[in-house]
Design a protein around this motif. Structure first.
Motif, PDB file in Angstrom:
ATOM      1  N   LYS A  95     -32.001  13.634 -16.062  1.00  0.00           N
ATOM      2  CA  LYS A  95     -30.700  13.245 -15.339  1.00  0.00           C
ATOM      3  C   LYS A  95     -30.970  13.425 -13.818  1.00  0.00           C
ATOM      4  O   LYS A  95     -31.323  14.442 -13.345  1.00  0.00           O
ATOM      5  CB  LYS A  95     -29.666  13.890 -16.031  1.00  0.00           C
ATOM      6  CG  LYS A  95     -29.033  13.720 -17.358  1.00  0.00           C
ATOM      7  CD  LYS A  95     -28.378  12.694 -17.261  1.00  0.00           C
ATOM      8  CE  LYS A  95     -27.703  12.448 -18.537  1.00  0.00           C
ATOM      9  NZ  LYS A  95     -26.828  11.289 -18.807  1.00  0.00           N
ATOM     10  N   GLU A  96     -30.856  12.406 -13.046  1.00  0.00           N
ATOM     11  CA  GLU A  96     -30.785  12.653 -11.398  1.00  0.00           C
ATOM     12  C   GLU A  96     -29.435  13.033 -10.983  1.00  0.00           C
ATOM     13  O   GLU A  96     -28.392  12.634 -11.406  1.00  0.00           O
ATOM     14  CB  GLU A  96     -31.229  11.101 -11.011  1.00  0.00           C
ATOM     15  CG  GLU A  96     -31.378  11.177  -9.579  1.00  0.00           C
ATOM     16  CD  GLU A  96     -31.844   9.754  -9.052  1.00  0.00           C
ATOM     17  OE1 GLU A  96     -31.629   9.540  -7.799  1.00  0.00           O
ATOM     18  OE2 GLU A  96     -31.820   8.973  -9.725  1.00  0.00           O
TER      19      GLU A  96
ATOM     20  N   LYS B 116     -13.067  16.658 -11.272  1.00  0.00           N
ATOM     21  CA  LYS B 116     -13.744  15.185 -11.516  1.00  0.00           C
ATOM     22  C   LYS B 116     -14.672  14.784 -10.430  1.00  0.00           C
ATOM     23  O   LYS B 116     -14.900  13.498 -10.219  1.00  0.00           O
ATOM     24  CB  LYS B 116     -12.499  14.284 -11.140  1.00  0.00           C
ATOM     25  CG  LYS B 116     -11.319  14.388 -12.075  1.00  0.00           C
ATOM     26  CD  LYS B 116     -10.206  13.183 -12.009  1.00  0.00           C
ATOM     27  CE  LYS B 116      -9.043  13.567 -12.910  1.00  0.00           C
ATOM     28  NZ  LYS B 116      -7.913  12.647 -12.783  1.00  0.00           N
ATOM     29  N   VAL B 117     -15.698  15.517 -10.451  1.00  0.00           N
ATOM     30  CA  VAL B 117     -16.679  15.460  -9.375  1.00  0.00           C
ATOM     31  C   VAL B 117     -18.104  15.250 -10.213  1.00  0.00           C
ATOM     32  O   VAL B 117     -18.281  15.850 -11.025  1.00  0.00           O
ATOM     33  CB  VAL B 117     -17.001  16.752  -8.404  1.00  0.00           C
ATOM     34  CG1 VAL B 117     -18.192  16.522  -7.308  1.00  0.00           C
ATOM     35  CG2 VAL B 117     -15.696  17.127  -7.807  1.00  0.00           C
ATOM     36  N   PRO B 118     -18.513  13.854  -9.883  1.00  0.00           N
ATOM     37  CA  PRO B 118     -19.731  13.552 -10.716  1.00  0.00           C
ATOM     38  C   PRO B 118     -20.887  14.322 -10.146  1.00  0.00           C
ATOM     39  O   PRO B 118     -20.813  15.117  -8.955  1.00  0.00           O
ATOM     40  CB  PRO B 118     -20.018  12.105 -10.268  1.00  0.00           C
ATOM     41  CG  PRO B 118     -19.314  11.766  -8.750  1.00  0.00           C
ATOM     42  CD  PRO B 118     -18.044  12.949  -8.854  1.00  0.00           C
TER      43      PRO B 118
ATOM     44  N   ASP C  11     -24.645   8.611 -13.748  1.00  0.00           N
ATOM     45  CA  ASP C  11     -24.048   8.065 -15.245  1.00  0.00           C
ATOM     46  C   ASP C  11     -23.498   9.219 -16.024  1.00  0.00           C
ATOM     47  O   ASP C  11     -23.211   9.009 -17.173  1.00  0.00           O
ATOM     48  CB  ASP C  11     -25.238   7.392 -15.947  1.00  0.00           C
ATOM     49  CG  ASP C  11     -25.647   6.335 -15.301  1.00  0.00           C
ATOM     50  OD1 ASP C  11     -24.678   5.495 -14.660  1.00  0.00           O
ATOM     51  OD2 ASP C  11     -26.479   5.654 -15.667  1.00  0.00           O
ATOM     52  N   ASP C  12     -23.070  10.147 -15.447  1.00  0.00           N
ATOM     53  CA  ASP C  12     -22.399  11.424 -16.167  1.00  0.00           C
ATOM     54  C   ASP C  12     -20.934  10.789 -16.159  1.00  0.00           C
ATOM     55  O   ASP C  12     -20.499   9.679 -15.733  1.00  0.00           O
ATOM     56  CB  ASP C  12     -22.584  12.498 -15.669  1.00  0.00           C
ATOM     57  CG  ASP C  12     -21.636  12.783 -14.270  1.00  0.00           C
ATOM     58  OD1 ASP C  12     -20.944  11.953 -13.879  1.00  0.00           O
ATOM     59  OD2 ASP C  12     -21.686  13.877 -13.765  1.00  0.00           O
ATOM     60  N   LYS C  13     -20.111  11.509 -17.121  1.00  0.00           N
ATOM     61  CA  LYS C  13     -18.717  11.086 -17.336  1.00  0.00           C
ATOM     62  C   LYS C  13     -17.737  10.626 -15.841  1.00  0.00           C
ATOM     63  O   LYS C  13     -17.307   9.504 -15.977  1.00  0.00           O
ATOM     64  CB  LYS C  13     -17.931  12.188 -17.920  1.00  0.00           C
ATOM     65  CG  LYS C  13     -16.343  11.966 -18.112  1.00  0.00           C
ATOM     66  CD  LYS C  13     -15.744  13.382 -18.610  1.00  0.00           C
ATOM     67  CE  LYS C  13     -14.319  13.271 -18.874  1.00  0.00           C
ATOM     68  NZ  LYS C  13     -13.681  14.292 -19.494  1.00  0.00           N
ATOM     69  N   TRP C  14     -17.968  11.464 -14.999  1.00  0.00           N
ATOM     70  CA  TRP C  14     -17.368  11.150 -13.777  1.00  0.00           C
ATOM     71  C   TRP C  14     -17.707  10.075 -12.880  1.00  0.00           C
ATOM     72  O   TRP C  14     -17.022   9.443 -12.082  1.00  0.00           O
ATOM     73  CB  TRP C  14     -16.920  12.363 -13.065  1.00  0.00           C
ATOM     74  CG  TRP C  14     -15.849  13.209 -13.669  1.00  0.00           C
ATOM     75  CD1 TRP C  14     -16.452  14.511 -14.248  1.00  0.00           C
ATOM     76  CD2 TRP C  14     -14.646  13.049 -14.086  1.00  0.00           C
ATOM     77  NE1 TRP C  14     -15.262  15.108 -14.979  1.00  0.00           N
ATOM     78  CE2 TRP C  14     -14.188  14.302 -14.810  1.00  0.00           C
ATOM     79  CE3 TRP C  14     -13.839  11.952 -13.925  1.00  0.00           C
ATOM     80  CZ2 TRP C  14     -13.049  14.264 -15.549  1.00  0.00           C
ATOM     81  CZ3 TRP C  14     -12.393  12.088 -14.548  1.00  0.00           C
ATOM     82  CH2 TRP C  14     -12.145  13.221 -15.310  1.00  0.00           C
TER      83      TRP C  14
END
Length: 112
Positions: free
Chosen positions: A42-43, A81-83, A87-90
Protein backbone atom coordinates in the motif's frame (compact mmCIF):
# COMPACT_ATOMS: atom_id res chain seq x y z
CA UNK A 1 46.45 -52.15 0.40
CA UNK A 2 44.87 -48.96 1.81
CA UNK A 3 42.51 -49.53 4.59
CA UNK A 4 38.95 -48.44 3.96
CA UNK A 5 37.14 -46.56 6.67
CA UNK A 6 33.44 -46.54 7.18
CA UNK A 7 31.93 -43.22 6.23
CA UNK A 8 28.92 -41.97 8.09
CA UNK A 9 25.65 -42.49 6.24
CA UNK A 10 25.17 -38.72 6.07
CA UNK A 11 28.45 -37.97 4.32
CA UNK A 12 28.05 -36.36 0.91
CA UNK A 13 29.98 -37.23 -2.17
CA UNK A 14 31.20 -34.17 -4.11
CA UNK A 15 28.63 -34.69 -6.92
CA UNK A 16 25.72 -34.97 -4.50
CA UNK A 17 26.74 -31.86 -2.63
CA UNK A 18 26.46 -29.79 -5.81
CA UNK A 19 23.03 -31.24 -6.58
CA UNK A 20 21.78 -30.56 -3.06
CA UNK A 21 23.21 -27.02 -3.12
CA UNK A 22 21.48 -26.34 -6.44
CA UNK A 23 18.19 -27.70 -5.11
CA UNK A 24 18.42 -25.54 -1.99
CA UNK A 25 19.26 -22.47 -4.07
CA UNK A 26 16.25 -23.16 -6.30
CA UNK A 27 13.98 -23.56 -3.30
CA UNK A 28 15.27 -20.30 -1.81
CA UNK A 29 14.59 -18.49 -5.09
CA UNK A 30 11.00 -19.80 -5.18
CA UNK A 31 10.41 -18.62 -1.63
CA UNK A 32 11.99 -15.22 -2.32
CA UNK A 33 9.96 -14.63 -5.47
CA UNK A 34 6.64 -16.06 -4.38
CA UNK A 35 6.84 -16.08 -0.62
CA UNK A 36 5.36 -12.59 -0.28
CA UNK A 37 2.51 -13.10 -2.74
CA UNK A 38 -0.05 -12.69 0.06
CA UNK A 39 1.41 -9.37 1.23
CA UNK A 40 -0.18 -6.39 -0.45
CA UNK A 41 1.83 -3.21 -0.87
CA UNK A 42 0.00 0.00 0.00
CA UNK A 43 1.42 3.35 -1.05
CA UNK A 44 1.21 6.15 1.50
CA UNK A 45 -0.69 9.28 0.48
CA UNK A 46 2.12 11.53 1.72
CA UNK A 47 5.74 11.08 2.67
CA UNK A 48 6.98 11.12 6.25
CA UNK A 49 6.88 14.65 7.64
CA UNK A 50 3.87 15.64 5.52
CA UNK A 51 0.10 15.55 5.83
CA UNK A 52 -2.59 15.45 3.12
CA UNK A 53 -4.88 18.39 2.34
CA UNK A 54 -8.00 18.58 0.18
CA UNK A 55 -8.88 21.10 -2.50
CA UNK A 56 -11.86 23.15 -1.33
CA UNK A 57 -14.71 22.66 -3.80
CA UNK A 58 -12.89 19.94 -5.76
CA UNK A 59 -11.36 16.51 -5.43
CA UNK A 60 -7.74 17.55 -5.79
CA UNK A 61 -5.31 16.95 -2.98
CA UNK A 62 -1.75 17.79 -2.00
CA UNK A 63 0.80 17.05 0.68
CA UNK A 64 2.02 19.82 2.98
CA UNK A 65 5.00 19.77 5.36
CA UNK A 66 3.87 19.06 8.95
CA UNK A 67 4.89 22.51 10.20
CA UNK A 68 3.07 24.46 7.49
CA UNK A 69 -0.57 25.47 7.06
CA UNK A 70 -2.49 24.38 3.95
CA UNK A 71 -2.01 26.68 0.94
CA UNK A 72 -4.83 28.92 -0.27
CA UNK A 73 -7.69 26.88 -1.74
CA UNK A 74 -6.87 23.79 0.36
CA UNK A 75 -8.05 22.60 3.76
CA UNK A 76 -7.19 19.86 6.20
CA UNK A 77 -9.34 16.76 5.96
CA UNK A 78 -11.96 16.43 8.71
CA UNK A 79 -10.67 14.55 11.75
CA UNK A 80 -11.14 10.80 11.39
CA UNK A 81 -11.61 11.06 7.61
CA UNK A 82 -7.98 11.50 6.56
CA UNK A 83 -6.74 9.15 3.83
CA UNK A 84 -3.54 7.33 4.79
CA UNK A 85 -2.85 5.04 1.80
CA UNK A 86 -3.78 5.24 -1.86
CA UNK A 87 -7.21 3.64 -2.45
CA UNK A 88 -8.01 3.23 1.26
CA UNK A 89 -11.56 3.92 2.49
CA UNK A 90 -11.10 7.69 2.82
CA UNK A 91 -9.06 8.12 -0.36
CA UNK A 92 -11.92 6.54 -2.31
CA UNK A 93 -14.54 8.54 -0.38
CA UNK A 94 -12.89 11.87 -1.19
CA UNK A 95 -12.97 11.03 -4.92
CA UNK A 96 -16.67 11.92 -4.85
CA UNK A 97 -16.86 14.33 -1.91
CA UNK A 98 -15.19 17.58 -0.97
CA UNK A 99 -15.43 20.49 1.45
CA UNK A 100 -17.24 23.74 0.74
CA UNK A 101 -15.82 27.13 1.75
CA UNK A 102 -17.44 26.74 5.21
CA UNK A 103 -15.84 23.32 5.85
CA UNK A 104 -19.01 21.29 5.24
CA UNK A 105 -18.71 17.96 3.45
CA UNK A 106 -20.56 18.04 0.11
CA UNK A 107 -20.78 15.97 -3.05
CA UNK A 108 -17.95 16.95 -5.36
CA UNK A 109 -19.12 18.86 -8.42
CA UNK A 110 -16.57 17.07 -10.59
CA UNK A 111 -17.25 13.60 -9.14
CA UNK A 112 -16.86 10.71 -11.53
Amino acid sequence: MPRRTNRAATAFRPGRARIIAAALASAAAVVALGGCAGVEYKEDICSSGEYPVLSVGGTGSACVPDKEEPPAGFARYPEGKVPQQVDDKWDVYWDTHTLDKDGNTIDAPDAR
